[in-house]
Motif scaffolding. Structure first.
Motif, PDB file in Angstrom:
ATOM      1  N   VAL A   1       2.679  11.382 -10.726  1.00 33.65           N
ATOM      2  CA  VAL A   1       1.791  12.391 -10.159  1.00 33.65           C
ATOM      3  C   VAL A   1       0.444  11.725  -9.974  1.00 33.65           C
ATOM      4  N   GLY A   2      -0.183  11.928  -8.816  1.00 33.70           N
ATOM      5  CA  GLY A   2      -1.471  11.282  -8.624  1.00 33.70           C
ATOM      6  C   GLY A   2      -2.050  11.559  -7.265  1.00 33.70           C
ATOM      7  N   THR A   3      -2.895  10.644  -6.819  1.00 32.23           N
ATOM      8  CA  THR A   3      -3.570  10.810  -5.540  1.00 32.23           C
ATOM      9  C   THR A   3      -3.477   9.527  -4.728  1.00 32.23           C
ATOM     10  N   VAL A   4      -3.512   9.694  -3.417  1.00 37.26           N
ATOM     11  CA  VAL A   4      -3.540   8.578  -2.475  1.00 37.26           C
ATOM     12  C   VAL A   4      -4.721   8.780  -1.547  1.00 37.26           C
ATOM     13  N   VAL A   5      -5.487   7.723  -1.313  1.00 33.16           N
ATOM     14  CA  VAL A   5      -6.565   7.777  -0.329  1.00 33.16           C
ATOM     15  C   VAL A   5      -6.451   6.566   0.584  1.00 33.16           C
ATOM     16  N   GLU A   6      -6.966   6.713   1.779  1.00 33.57           N
ATOM     17  CA  GLU A   6      -7.147   5.575   2.673  1.00 33.57           C
ATOM     18  C   GLU A   6      -8.616   5.189   2.624  1.00 33.57           C
ATOM     19  N   PHE A   7      -8.892   3.904   2.363  1.00 34.39           N
ATOM     20  CA  PHE A   7     -10.290   3.478   2.376  1.00 34.39           C
ATOM     21  C   PHE A   7     -10.539   2.630   3.618  1.00 34.39           C
ATOM     22  N   THR A   8     -11.748   2.748   4.151  1.00 32.58           N
ATOM     23  CA  THR A   8     -12.111   2.071   5.394  1.00 32.58           C
ATOM     24  C   THR A   8     -13.368   1.252   5.164  1.00 32.58           C
ATOM     25  N   GLY A   9     -13.507   0.208   5.932  1.00 36.01           N
ATOM     26  CA  GLY A   9     -14.625  -0.712   5.790  1.00 36.01           C
ATOM     27  C   GLY A   9     -14.074  -2.117   5.695  1.00 36.01           C
ATOM     28  N   VAL A  10     -14.736  -2.961   4.931  1.00 32.28           N
ATOM     29  CA  VAL A  10     -14.252  -4.326   4.692  1.00 32.28           C
ATOM     30  C   VAL A  10     -14.155  -4.533   3.189  1.00 32.28           C
ATOM     31  N   PRO A  11     -12.924  -4.488   2.646  1.00 35.77           N
ATOM     32  CA  PRO A  11     -11.654  -4.320   3.353  1.00 35.77           C
ATOM     33  C   PRO A  11     -11.292  -2.847   3.536  1.00 35.77           C
ATOM     34  N   SER A  12     -10.260  -2.612   4.348  1.00 38.74           N
ATOM     35  CA  SER A  12      -9.663  -1.289   4.458  1.00 38.74           C
ATOM     36  C   SER A  12      -8.292  -1.341   3.796  1.00 38.74           C
ATOM     37  N   GLY A  13      -7.664  -0.175   3.673  1.00 35.23           N
ATOM     38  CA  GLY A  13      -6.345  -0.143   3.063  1.00 35.23           C
ATOM     39  C   GLY A  13      -6.076   1.178   2.390  1.00 35.23           C
ATOM     40  N   TYR A  14      -5.248   1.148   1.358  1.00 39.95           N
ATOM     41  CA  TYR A  14      -4.859   2.356   0.630  1.00 39.95           C
ATOM     42  C   TYR A  14      -5.031   2.138  -0.871  1.00 39.95           C
ATOM     43  N   LEU A  15      -5.332   3.219  -1.551  1.00 44.74           N
ATOM     44  CA  LEU A  15      -5.484   3.153  -3.004  1.00 44.74           C
ATOM     45  C   LEU A  15      -4.782   4.347  -3.629  1.00 44.74           C
ATOM     46  N   MET A  16      -3.985   4.058  -4.662  1.00 47.46           N
ATOM     47  CA  MET A  16      -3.235   5.096  -5.371  1.00 47.46           C
ATOM     48  C   MET A  16      -3.691   5.156  -6.819  1.00 47.46           C
ATOM     49  N   VAL A  17      -3.908   6.354  -7.327  1.00 43.97           N
ATOM     50  CA  VAL A  17      -4.121   6.601  -8.754  1.00 43.97           C
ATOM     51  C   VAL A  17      -2.905   7.383  -9.230  1.00 43.97           C
ATOM     52  N   LEU A  18      -2.110   6.792 -10.116  1.00 41.20           N
ATOM     53  CA  LEU A  18      -0.825   7.371 -10.488  1.00 41.20           C
ATOM     54  C   LEU A  18      -0.723   7.585 -11.994  1.00 41.20           C
ATOM     55  N   PHE A  19      -0.242   8.761 -12.394  1.00 35.93           N
ATOM     56  CA  PHE A  19       0.034   9.101 -13.788  1.00 35.93           C
ATOM     57  C   PHE A  19       1.526   9.403 -13.923  1.00 35.93           C
ATOM     58  N   ASP A  20       2.131   9.006 -15.043  1.00 36.62           N
ATOM     59  CA  ASP A  20       3.464   9.534 -15.297  1.00 36.62           C
ATOM     60  C   ASP A  20       3.333  11.027 -15.566  1.00 36.62           C
TER      61      ASP A  20
ATOM     62  N   LEU B   1     -19.444  -6.500  -2.802  1.00 36.42           N
ATOM     63  CA  LEU B   1     -19.200  -7.081  -1.485  1.00 36.42           C
ATOM     64  C   LEU B   1     -20.349  -6.829  -0.518  1.00 36.42           C
ATOM     65  N   GLN B   2     -21.259  -5.917  -0.920  1.00 38.29           N
ATOM     66  CA  GLN B   2     -22.395  -5.534  -0.072  1.00 38.29           C
ATOM     67  C   GLN B   2     -21.917  -5.052   1.290  1.00 38.29           C
ATOM     68  N   THR B   3     -20.869  -4.236   1.242  1.00 41.98           N
ATOM     69  CA  THR B   3     -20.340  -3.618   2.453  1.00 41.98           C
ATOM     70  C   THR B   3     -20.220  -2.121   2.222  1.00 41.98           C
ATOM     71  N   SER B   4     -19.942  -1.403   3.279  1.00 46.05           N
ATOM     72  CA  SER B   4     -19.696   0.029   3.173  1.00 46.05           C
ATOM     73  C   SER B   4     -18.198   0.261   3.106  1.00 46.05           C
ATOM     74  N   VAL B   5     -17.746   0.834   2.008  1.00 40.86           N
ATOM     75  CA  VAL B   5     -16.328   1.146   1.840  1.00 40.86           C
ATOM     76  C   VAL B   5     -16.207   2.646   1.590  1.00 40.86           C
TER      77      VAL B   5
ATOM     78  N   GLU C   1      -8.812  -8.410   6.390  1.00 41.21           N
ATOM     79  CA  GLU C   1     -10.123  -7.897   6.004  1.00 41.21           C
ATOM     80  C   GLU C   1     -10.483  -8.293   4.574  1.00 41.21           C
ATOM     81  N   LEU C   2      -9.476  -8.380   3.698  1.00 39.61           N
ATOM     82  CA  LEU C   2      -9.741  -8.877   2.350  1.00 39.61           C
ATOM     83  C   LEU C   2     -10.215 -10.317   2.414  1.00 39.61           C
TER      84      LEU C   2
END
Length: 407
Positions: A255-274, A322-326, A382-383
């Motif tokens: 159970v958790g959350t998924v977000v898409e992040f944009t900027g440098v780098p972009s991608g996806y991030l998951m926070v997951l709990f059993d 990284l001194q970027t906007s994410v 982007e990474l």
């Protein structure tokens, strides 16, 4: 020193093919049908090597190797698997400790000789290895100590890990290869096909350290919201073919959350709990006591809120260094098998790349049954661009403005 993406992919495929050769040897000797499930290269702190083996008993064989590559490798079986393999090789061996040990040594010697010889053939150089040493230990102690050739200059190590499973059985065993840092880096650099997509190793290490700091920030946010003392645990960067990414999360339900992040780098991030952790941590955030152990709308709302705060602390830490906007999208609640959560995300990332970096972190608490995982799946190009611009002197500047997060 730089390592290019193509070289990482080649060495990962080399390890995978070596594991497949070793597995074929096992099948020929014992008749046990086994396949290589996943192979990955992982960069992590040497103290965290083998963390996933905790709480289990293992036997196996260990080798030293030297030449164009130097280090140690180990073939690890859980004790039940070792008994089955011994019985398949020599009926009755599982009842005789001496015969069982001999069986493991024989299988291990054949499997690992093929594994090491495959590396030598590809590199076009000699890699000698010692006779097999039988080992019988608990948890991470079954693995050799991580190499430290530079007197501690490198606090992180590269580990090649192949997970092998029996077809139709819920039994796994592993090949761990721990090459010395400099010999591996030299070999990768020598076999690089292009400089166009090179990654500086020292900056990859710094990024991993930065991720550790981001995980600590996320753990602090959990403690602030729930009152539960929470500690950041393992942080690592893995590299694997994109099709293998979902396998790394496994088949457990989360159970958790998924977000898409944009900027440098972009991608996806998951926070997951059993599921148990999700209920426990959600109820710690609620003003009223809940009854039952099923997830309710209130639980899910609390998880969404917590996932948002953890994500913000984690991603803002990256942006500061990284001194970027994410930026990131609002969290989307997920409740499913791990692989099912990751599959569509890997498919999206796979439209642009064949391999992926997977950034994994864990956090735990001793106060209640609770653990959480953070998995980031960034865009590879982007990474690399972010690492090119990374100022390593800013690596410890990952503190996010918590008050701003809550606004």
């Amino acid at each position: 020193m730089h390592v290019d993406i193509q070289s990482l992919g080649t060495f990962n495929q080399l390890a995978h093919e070596g594991a497949e050769e070793a597995t074929r040897s096992l099948t020929q000797m014992t008749g046990i049908d086994a396949v290589v499930d996943v192979t990955k290269i992982t960069l992590l702190d040497r103290d965290d090597v083998g963390e996933g083996l905790a709480g289990q008993e293992f036997v196996g064989v260990q080798f030293d190797f030297e030449g164009v590559l130097e280090g140690e490798t180990v073939l690890v079986f859980d004790t039940a698997s070792a008994d089955t393999i011994a019985e398949a090789l020599m009926p009755g061996a599982s009842e005789d400790p001496a015969m069982a040990q001999s069986s493991v040594e024989e299988v291990g010697n054949i499997m690992m000789s093929g594994f090491i010889d495959g590396w030598a053939d590809y590199l076009g150089a000699t890699i000698d290895h010692s006779p097999p040493e039988y080992i019988e230990r608990s948890g991470a102690n079954v693995l050799p100590e991580a190499p430290d050739p530079d007197g501690g200059d490198h606090q992180q190590v590269f580990v090649f890990k192949s997970q092998i499973e029996w077809v139709g059985e819920s039994v796994n065993f592993y090949i761990y290869m721990l090459p010395e840092y400099e010999s591996l880096a030299d070999a990768m650099t020598e076999h690089a096909d292009t400089e166009a997509d090179a990654i500086p190793i020292d900056k990859l290490e710094t990024f991993n350290e930065m991720t550790t700091s981001g995980t600590k920030q996320a753990a602090d946010n959990v403690e602030m919201m729930t009152g539960i003392p929470t500690e950041a645990e393992v942080t690592q960067i893995s590299f694997a073919p994109i099709e293998d990414v979902p396998k790394q999360i496994g088949t457990d339900t989360y159970v958790g959350t998924v977000v898409e992040f944009t900027g440098v780098p972009s991608g996806y991030l998951m926070v997951l709990f059993d599921e148990v952790s999700a209920v426990n941590v959600a109820e710690a955030m609620m003003p009223v006591e809940m009854t039952g152990d099923e997830l309710t709308d209130q639980h899910e709302s609390a998880i969404e809120e917590l996932g948002n705060i953890m994500t913000s602390g984690f991603v803002d830490g990256w942006a500061n260094v990284l001194q970027t906007s994410v930026d990131h999208t609002p969290p989307r609640l997920v409740h499913d098998m791990g692989r099912s959560i990751v599959d569509p995300l890997a498919a999206q990332v796979g439209q642009h790349q064949e391999h992926a970096f997977i950034i994994d972190s864990e956090m735990r608490t001793d106060d209640i049954e609770f653990s959480a995982e953070i998995h980031a799946l960034p865009n590879e190009k982007e990474l690399r661009a972010a690492l090119d611009d990374l100022d390593v002197e800013r690596a410890d500047q990952t503190d996010a403005d918590v008050e701003q997060i809550f606004e």
